[in-house]
Design an enzyme around this catalytic site. Structure first.
Site, PDB file in Angstrom:
ATOM      1  CB  SER A 136      -0.873  -0.051   1.259  1.00 21.14           C
ATOM      2  OG  SER A 136      -1.664   1.095   1.390  1.00 21.14           O
ATOM      3  CE  LYS A 162      -4.726   0.064   0.353  1.00 19.20           C
ATOM      4  NZ  LYS A 162      -5.461  -0.731   1.359  1.00 19.20           N
ATOM      5  CE  LYS A 164      -4.114   3.809   1.976  1.00 18.82           C
ATOM      6  NZ  LYS A 164      -5.303   3.220   2.601  1.00 18.82           N
ATOM      7  CG  ASP A 189      -7.827   2.318   0.356  1.00 21.04           C
ATOM      8  OD1 ASP A 189      -9.009   2.734   0.411  1.00 21.04           O
ATOM      9  OD2 ASP A 189      -7.228   1.829   1.339  1.00 21.04           O
ATOM     10  CD  GLU A 214      -8.912  -0.951   0.455  1.00 18.55           C
ATOM     11  OE1 GLU A 214      -7.920  -1.153  -0.272  1.00 18.55           O
ATOM     12  OE2 GLU A 214      -8.854  -0.989   1.696  1.00 18.55           O
ATOM     13  CG  ASP A 239     -10.758  -0.882   4.594  1.00 16.05           C
ATOM     14  OD1 ASP A 239     -11.113  -1.219   5.730  1.00 16.05           O
ATOM     15  OD2 ASP A 239      -9.624  -0.393   4.382  1.00 16.05           O
ATOM     16  CE  LYS A 263      -7.580  -2.413   6.398  1.00 13.25           C
ATOM     17  NZ  LYS A 263      -7.306  -0.986   6.587  1.00 13.25           N
ATOM     18  N   GLY A 291      -4.260  -4.403   5.975  1.00 15.21           N
ATOM     19  CA  GLY A 291      -3.331  -4.125   7.061  1.00 15.21           C
ATOM     20  C   GLY A 291      -3.682  -2.845   7.793  1.00 15.21           C
TER      21      GLY A 291
HETATM   22  O1  OSB Z   1      -7.375   1.854   4.278  1.00 10.79           O
HETATM   23  O2  OSB Z   1      -6.298   0.024   4.126  1.00 10.79           O
HETATM   24  C1  OSB Z   1      -6.464   1.129   4.670  1.00 10.79           C
HETATM   25  C2  OSB Z   1      -3.702   1.684   7.254  1.00 10.79           C
HETATM   26  C3  OSB Z   1      -4.440   2.179   8.311  1.00 10.79           C
HETATM   27  C4  OSB Z   1      -5.794   2.375   8.160  1.00 10.79           C
HETATM   28  C5  OSB Z   1      -6.414   2.066   6.946  1.00 10.79           C
HETATM   29  C6  OSB Z   1      -5.681   1.548   5.893  1.00 10.79           C
HETATM   30  C7  OSB Z   1      -4.288   1.374   6.040  1.00 10.79           C
HETATM   31  C8  OSB Z   1      -3.410   0.878   4.986  1.00 10.79           C
HETATM   32  C9  OSB Z   1      -2.128   0.246   5.467  1.00 10.79           C
HETATM   33  O3  OSB Z   1      -3.627   1.023   3.796  1.00 10.79           O
HETATM   34  C10 OSB Z   1      -1.686  -0.928   4.718  1.00 10.79           C
HETATM   35  C11 OSB Z   1      -0.635  -1.700   5.495  1.00 10.79           C
HETATM   36  O4  OSB Z   1      -0.845  -1.994   6.692  1.00 10.79           O
HETATM   37  O5  OSB Z   1       0.384  -2.033   4.911  1.00 10.79           O
HETATM   38 MG    MG Z   2      -8.525   0.705   2.887  1.00 14.66          MG
END
Ligand code: OSB
Ligand code: MG
Length: 373
Positions: A136, A162, A164, A189, A214, A239, A263, A291
């Site tokens: 990510s 992925k 953001k 995402d 996402e 998510d 998660k 994660g």
């Molecule tokens: O939206 O997936 C998410 C981390 C904290 C809160 C939300 C998200 C995330 C990540 C982290 O995208 C991904 C990772 O832990 O490697």
């Molecule tokens: Mg997410």
């Protein structure tokens, strides 16, 4: 099994680089690490990977601590627990607070897998010894930095990347990535940064052969995602909207998504993960493990979860040592040449906690004794 004592450790661990997303900037993580010791001397570990503020889930590291010490621990510490299902039953009267629930649930599963002398993966019914790694990438002001980071990830052999997105950091960024990496397995995402008024943006994103988008819409929303999925080709992955099995059932019934990011902390731990997994498998909704920038304790759990049959898509499981300044376990997870990560095979979670590192980043520690002792 009877509990002897439970220790909670409030950690604050710096990230190597800030992780920027539409609603938040991470500089540190604030996990509460749970250690449960049984009367027979078995030790289980769990992680509650809390955030500093309630932008993603309602809890923060401070409210999780309060709820765990005031309600969850008293509900189990003097009970006889003969399976993870007993933990679920004793704590099911407590509404919400899934992050706190998840740390304890993970530690309980760790204990029962160790009692059976099995890895958590095989105790859960996992079928893979290696799982596909995704990663990510946060927002970058300079698209060239993002392209460099993606190049590095591709060279590390990650199976999918992925990124953001956020309003005004979406279509152009994706176009640049697509022209530099025409065949990359890419997904986006949005962390709830858009609304149905943005359908023109989603229309445009449809041209980039994305694996999925996402959580484009509201945190907790299911209905508007169903409207959106009707008019776009790109599969929607939920998510932030999925906290329970009931959420997953509703989302699937309304066609609000084609994929779910599970998660363990967000749904209250492995017990609920297994329920959601079985339901989604029956309804042909593929899953991947998301994660929350966990330490090695939480990441070890996520690797075990990713080995379950219906976790067929690469998860956000990059090694903690790629993200955090220091990890708190001895084992070092690595991305293999084939883009996989080995699922821990030792008993339970299969991790050894580095007590000196745990103490180094610990801001608060409490021990709770049972009457059994
Ligand atoms: O939206 O997936 C998410 C981390 C904290 C809160 C939300 C998200 C995330 C990540 C982290 O995208 C991904 C990772 O832990 O490697
Ligand atoms: Mg997410």
């Amino acid at each position: 099994m009877q509990i002897k004592k439970i220790d909670l450790f409030q950690e604050k661990i710096p990230l190597m680089h800030p992780f920027v997303i539409s609603k938040n900037i991470f500089n540190h993580v604030y996990p509460i690490i749970v250690r449960i010791e049984t009367m027979d001397g078995i030790i289980g570990w769990g992680e509650s990977p809390n955030l500093e503020t309630p932008w993603y889930v309602p809890e923060t590291f401070e409210t999780t601590w309060l709820m765990v010490q005031k309600f969850f621990i008293p509900s189990i510490i003097n009970s006889t627990i003969n399976s993870p299902a007993d933990f679920v039953r004793e704590t099911s009267w407590i509404q919400g607070n899934n992050l706190g629930r998840a740390g304890l649930d993970a530690a309980i599963w760790d204990i029962f897998a160790k009692m059976e002398k099995k890895s958590l993966s095989s105790y859960l019914g996992g079928i893979r010894r290696k799982v596909d790694a995704g990663c990510s990438e946060g927002l970058q002001k300079d698209p060239n930095i993002l392209l460099d980071r993606i190049r590095k990830r591709v060279n590390q052999r990650y199976k999918r990347i992925k990124i953001k997105i956020a309003p005004s950091q979406d279509i152009d960024v994706v176009r640049q990535i697509r022209s530099a990496f025409p065949h990359l397995k890419l997904m986006l995402d949005a962390n709830s940064a858009y609304s149905l008024d943005d359908r023109e943006i989603f229309d445009q994103l449809d041209q980039f052969q994305l694996m999925m988008i996402e959580q484009p819409l509201g945190n907790g929303d299911i209905l508007d995602h169903a409207y959106l999925q009707e008019i776009i080709r790109t599969p929607i992955c939920l998510d932030e909207s999925i906290h329970t099995l009931e959420d997953a059932r509703l989302a699937i019934r309304l066609n609000a998504c084609k994929i779910i990011n599970v998660k363990p902390p967000r749904v209250g731990g492995p017990s609920t993960v297994v329920e959601i997994h079985n339901y989604c498998k029956n309804h042909q909704i593929p899953l991947w493990v998301g994660g929350m920038i966990e330490t090695g304790i939480g990441r070890a759990l996520n690797l075990a979860i990713a080995s379950l049959p219906n976790f067929t898509l690469p998860g956000d499981i990059s090694p903690p040592t790629d993200i955090l300044e220091e990890d708190i376990i001895e084992q070092k997870f690595v991305v293999n040449e084939d883009g996989t990560i080995d699922v821990p095979s030792g008993p339970g979670l299969g991790v050894q906690v580095k007590r000196d590192i745990l103490d180094k980043y610990c801001n608060r520690r409490e021990t709770y004794w049972s009457n059994n002792d």
